[in-house]
Every structure is written in structure tokens, then in C-alpha cells.
Motif scaffolding. Structure first.
Motif, PDB file in Angstrom:
ATOM      1  N   THR A 156     106.984  75.641  50.234  1.00  7.62           N
ATOM      2  CA  THR A 156     106.534  76.771  49.427  1.00  7.62           C
ATOM      3  C   THR A 156     106.091  77.885  50.362  1.00  7.62           C
ATOM      4  O   THR A 156     105.608  77.641  51.471  1.00  7.62           O
ATOM      5  N   GLN A 157     106.236  79.129  49.877  1.00 11.24           N
ATOM      6  CA  GLN A 157     105.921  80.282  50.720  1.00 11.24           C
ATOM      7  C   GLN A 157     105.849  81.524  49.838  1.00 11.24           C
ATOM      8  O   GLN A 157     106.593  81.650  48.862  1.00 11.24           O
ATOM      9  N   THR A 240     100.887  80.121  49.104  1.00  7.42           N
ATOM     10  CA  THR A 240     100.625  79.564  50.428  1.00  7.42           C
ATOM     11  C   THR A 240     101.835  78.799  50.946  1.00  7.42           C
ATOM     12  O   THR A 240     102.709  78.384  50.181  1.00  7.42           O
ATOM     13  N   VAL A 241     101.840  78.593  52.258  1.00 12.94           N
ATOM     14  CA  VAL A 241     102.903  77.819  52.902  1.00 12.94           C
ATOM     15  C   VAL A 241     102.494  76.353  52.923  1.00 12.94           C
ATOM     16  O   VAL A 241     101.442  75.990  53.463  1.00 12.94           O
ATOM     17  N   ARG A 242     103.329  75.526  52.310  1.00 12.83           N
ATOM     18  CA  ARG A 242     103.157  74.077  52.360  1.00 12.83           C
ATOM     19  C   ARG A 242     104.537  73.455  52.572  1.00 12.83           C
ATOM     20  O   ARG A 242     105.543  73.966  52.082  1.00 12.83           O
ATOM     21  N   GLU A 243     104.559  72.344  53.287  1.00 15.50           N
ATOM     22  CA  GLU A 243     105.830  71.659  53.537  1.00 15.50           C
ATOM     23  C   GLU A 243     105.602  70.160  53.524  1.00 15.50           C
ATOM     24  O   GLU A 243     104.594  69.689  54.057  1.00 15.50           O
ATOM     25  N   HIS A 244     106.524  69.434  52.901  1.00 12.45           N
ATOM     26  CA  HIS A 244     106.462  67.974  53.009  1.00 12.45           C
ATOM     27  C   HIS A 244     107.864  67.384  53.016  1.00 12.45           C
ATOM     28  O   HIS A 244     108.799  67.933  52.432  1.00 12.45           O
ATOM     29  N   GLU A 257     103.938  66.111  56.686  1.00 15.59           N
ATOM     30  CA  GLU A 257     103.343  67.155  55.855  1.00 15.59           C
ATOM     31  C   GLU A 257     102.620  68.175  56.716  1.00 15.59           C
ATOM     32  O   GLU A 257     102.222  67.877  57.855  1.00 15.59           O
ATOM     33  N   GLY A 258     102.445  69.373  56.165  1.00 14.20           N
ATOM     34  CA  GLY A 258     101.694  70.389  56.897  1.00 14.20           C
ATOM     35  C   GLY A 258     101.550  71.656  56.087  1.00 14.20           C
ATOM     36  O   GLY A 258     102.132  71.810  55.006  1.00 14.20           O
ATOM     37  N   GLU A 259     100.749  72.561  56.617  1.00 17.46           N
ATOM     38  CA  GLU A 259     100.514  73.837  55.965  1.00 17.46           C
ATOM     39  C   GLU A 259     100.615  74.968  56.971  1.00 17.46           C
ATOM     40  O   GLU A 259     100.489  74.764  58.178  1.00 17.46           O
ATOM     41  N   ASP A 260     100.867  76.165  56.422  1.00 11.69           N
ATOM     42  CA  ASP A 260     101.097  77.345  57.253  1.00 11.69           C
ATOM     43  C   ASP A 260     102.174  77.007  58.292  1.00 11.69           C
ATOM     44  O   ASP A 260     103.130  76.329  57.986  1.00 11.69           O
ATOM     45  N   ARG A 264     103.147  69.719  62.282  1.00 14.97           N
ATOM     46  CA  ARG A 264     103.079  68.816  61.140  1.00 14.97           C
ATOM     47  C   ARG A 264     102.430  67.484  61.511  1.00 14.97           C
ATOM     48  O   ARG A 264     102.396  67.086  62.674  1.00 14.97           O
TER      49      ARG A 264
END
Length: 333
Positions: A156-157, A240-244, A257-260, A264
Motif C-alpha cells: 500500500t502507498q 501509508t506504505v505497508r508491505e507483506h 513484513e515492513g513499513e515505509d 523488512r
């Protein structure tokens, strides 16, 4: 002392300048020449990198032919990557092409062939191949997961609000929308960490333009040769930036997983539900510039290869076709 590794930079925008800082941190490497069609960008980069005016070019080909380079970085809008990378390979110059390698499947297949027939090496700018969490996941796949059977991935971004009106939302330059931008990294880690071969894609997209070319949100179901399924979601309209990346198999699973834009984190999940979070070696991590210099100097294998990028382009192009037609699209690699 040996001569420094001379790098040419094509594309002096934000990404190109970010990469140039990586070369500044790399011993015995220097950005020797810069090419950009924009006088302002080219001269700003030349001043910032202390490149004399006679090595500031408005034309990529002229720089390749004139500047006596050891390697070149292509950091231009996506649809220019194919021709600019091809020109470098034809001159047998090692090349770092930013992602995506191309926005056309036939062009991607051609670059794979050209790269494998060339004495030059082509590296693709998928930097998650250098992130210790993703590297740990890939290396431990067989033991911790087994053969992957089910994958979920999401990024997400707040992309569209910041990119609307820039080249990234001009499909003639970008090739598409969010899926061809940050989403390209997500597809890459799904395909690269698992090593699976995609065979079909079903996709739905929300577009920002009347021509249905610039996607803001995309939801993909990717089917693989071994019967595994991946659910991939990309949103460019979230705050916000989220990734999984979650990968499951008979032996358990892993969660990255991580953010911004921070490094990770990874957890391994055992079949009984127990979790293990390994300690990651962040100190040994290289950036893309350092890895590319290793390719040039030592003949190192590039962290991300043209064949990695070919898979990403195949899935991406199939996703756009599926979203526009409402039909499942098969992939034949």
C-alpha cells in the motif's frame, strides 16, 4: 592505484540521483558521465556530481559512444528502458537497468536473449534481492516452507496523490500505473523468493484514467505451474506504505513484513503455530550501486537477472489484459 570504475548515468531525476549517492559510497567508483534530455536535470546532476560539461550529454547513445564507460545505469521512464538497455548491450557495456526491465513482453524476451548472447552483463534494479529479510526467506524456503502452495502479498502507498501529473501516471512513459511502479517490486519478490513459474493471471483493477491504462488499485490471482496460488494486492490510494509477503507450504511458512522504506523483518511459522524470528545480518547488505560495481569489476552474478524481470513483465502484462477483458489470461514462459 587502479583506475576508478567509470559509470554513466542515463536519467538524472530523483531515482538516478539516489543511485548516484550509492556510487559515491562505493570505493573506487565514480559517476563519470550523465545523460538526460532535460538541460536543467542534466546540469544540476553535473554540478552535484562534479562532472565537467563535456561529459554531460543530452543523448544516451552519444554518451555510450563517447564517454569510455565501464558500466551504465538506465534510470529513465519505464518505456525507454528497452531501447536504452539494448544500445548498451550492443556496445558490450555492463548495464544496470532500473525496474521494470520493459513494459512489453516481446521486448523483455528479446532483452533476455540479447543479454545471454552478450559479453556484457545486465542487472535489473530490484533492490529487494539485496534485503537480508527476503534473502533469508529465499535461502530457507526448502527447509522452512517446503514447496509453496499458497501466497499472499500486499503493498500500500499514497501513490496517486503524489504522482498524478508526473511521468509515472503518463502511460506512454510509465507503461501503466501503480502495478508497473511499486507493484513491480511486489510481483518480483513473489516470483523470485518462491522460484515458482506463473501460468495464468486473473485481475481486477481500479483505473484513474478514462482509457483504463493507469491503475490505482489492483487485485491479482496468480496460478503457478505446481498448482500453487498467489493473491496479490496493490493499492496506490492509501495513506501509508505497508508491505507483506506471506508464503505457506507443507512445512510451515514465512512472513516478510515492513513499513515505509525501512528494511523488512521476517518470521518463520512452524506447522504447530510456533514462530521464530531470525537475527538478520544488516551489516553485510549492499546497495544496488555496490552490487553493480561488483558485477563490473569481478564478473559477479547480478542479484536480479533479466530472467527474473521477464517473469515480472509477463505477469504484469497479463494482469492488465485480464483487468481490461474480464478474462483469465494464460502465461507461457
Amino acid at each position: 592505484m587502479s583506475e576508478p570504475t567509470k559509470i554513466g548515468l542515463t536519467g538524472a531525476g530523483g531515482l538516478g540521483m539516489h543511485l548516484s549517492r550509492g556510487f559515491e559510497d562505493t570505493e573506487d567508483a565514480v559517476v563519470h558521465a550523465v545523460a538526460d534530455v532535460s538541460d536543467e536535470s542534466r546540469n544540476r546532476a553535473g554540478e552535484r556530481l562534479d562532472i565537467p560539461e563535456d561529459r554531460r550529454y543530452s543523448d544516451h547513445i552519444e554518451m555510450l559512444d563517447d564517454a569510455e564507460l565501464d558500466g551504465v545505469v538506465v534510470a529513465t521512464p519505464h518505456t525507454f528502458h528497452y531501447e536504452q538497455t539494448l544500445a548498451a548491450l550492443e556496445r558490450e557495456i555492463d548495464t544496470l537497468c532500473e525496474k521494470p526491465m520493459t513494459t512489453d513482453l516481446a521486448d523483455a524476451e528479446d532483452l533476455v536473449r540479447r543479454a545471454e548472447d552478450s559479453s556484457a552483463t545486465l542487472m535489473i534494479g530490484y533492490q529487494r534481492h539485496l534485503d537480508s529479510a527476503f534473502l533469508t526467506a529465499k535461502e530457507a524456503l526448502a527447509e522452512e516452507v517446503g514447496e509453496p502452495t499458497f501466497i499472499t502479498a500486499e503493498v500500500t502507498q499514497n501513490w496517486i496523490a503524489t504522482q498524478r501529473g508526473t511521468w509515472r501516471t503518463n502511460p506512454d512513459l510509465s507503461g501503466g500505473g501503480q502495478l508497473y511502479d511499486t507493484g513491480s517490486h511486489l510481483l518480483d519478490v513473489v516470483l523470485w523468493t518462491t522460484g515458482l513459474t506463473p501460468v495464468a493471471v486473473d485481475a481486477q483493477m481500479l483505473f484513474d484514467d478514462d482509457e483504463d491504462r493507469v491503475d490505482v488499485q489492483a487485485a491479482l490471482t496468480v496460478t503457478f505451474e505446481n498448482g500453487a496460488v498467489a493473491s496479490v494486492a496493490v493499492s496506490g490510494d492509501t495513506p501509508t506504505v505497508r508491505e507483506h509477503l506471506h508464503v505457506w507450504g507443507d512445512n510451515g511458512g514465512f512472513f516478510v513484513e515492513g513499513e515505509d522504506w525501512d528494511p523488512r523483518k521476517i518470521r518463520f511459522i512452524a506447522p504447530d503455530g510456533g514462530e521464530r524470528q531470525p537475527r538478520l545480518d544488516r551489516w553485510g547488505s549492499k546497495n544496488k550501486a555496490q552490487a553493480f560495481v561488483d558485477v563490473i569489476r569481478d564478473g559477479a552474478e547480478p542479484p536480479a537477472t533479466p530472467r527474473d524481470a521477464l517473469k515480472v513483465t509477463a505477469v504484469t502484462e497479463a494482469a492488465y489484459e485480464s483487468a481490461r477483458t474480464g478474462k483469465r489470461v494464460d502465461i507461457d514462459l
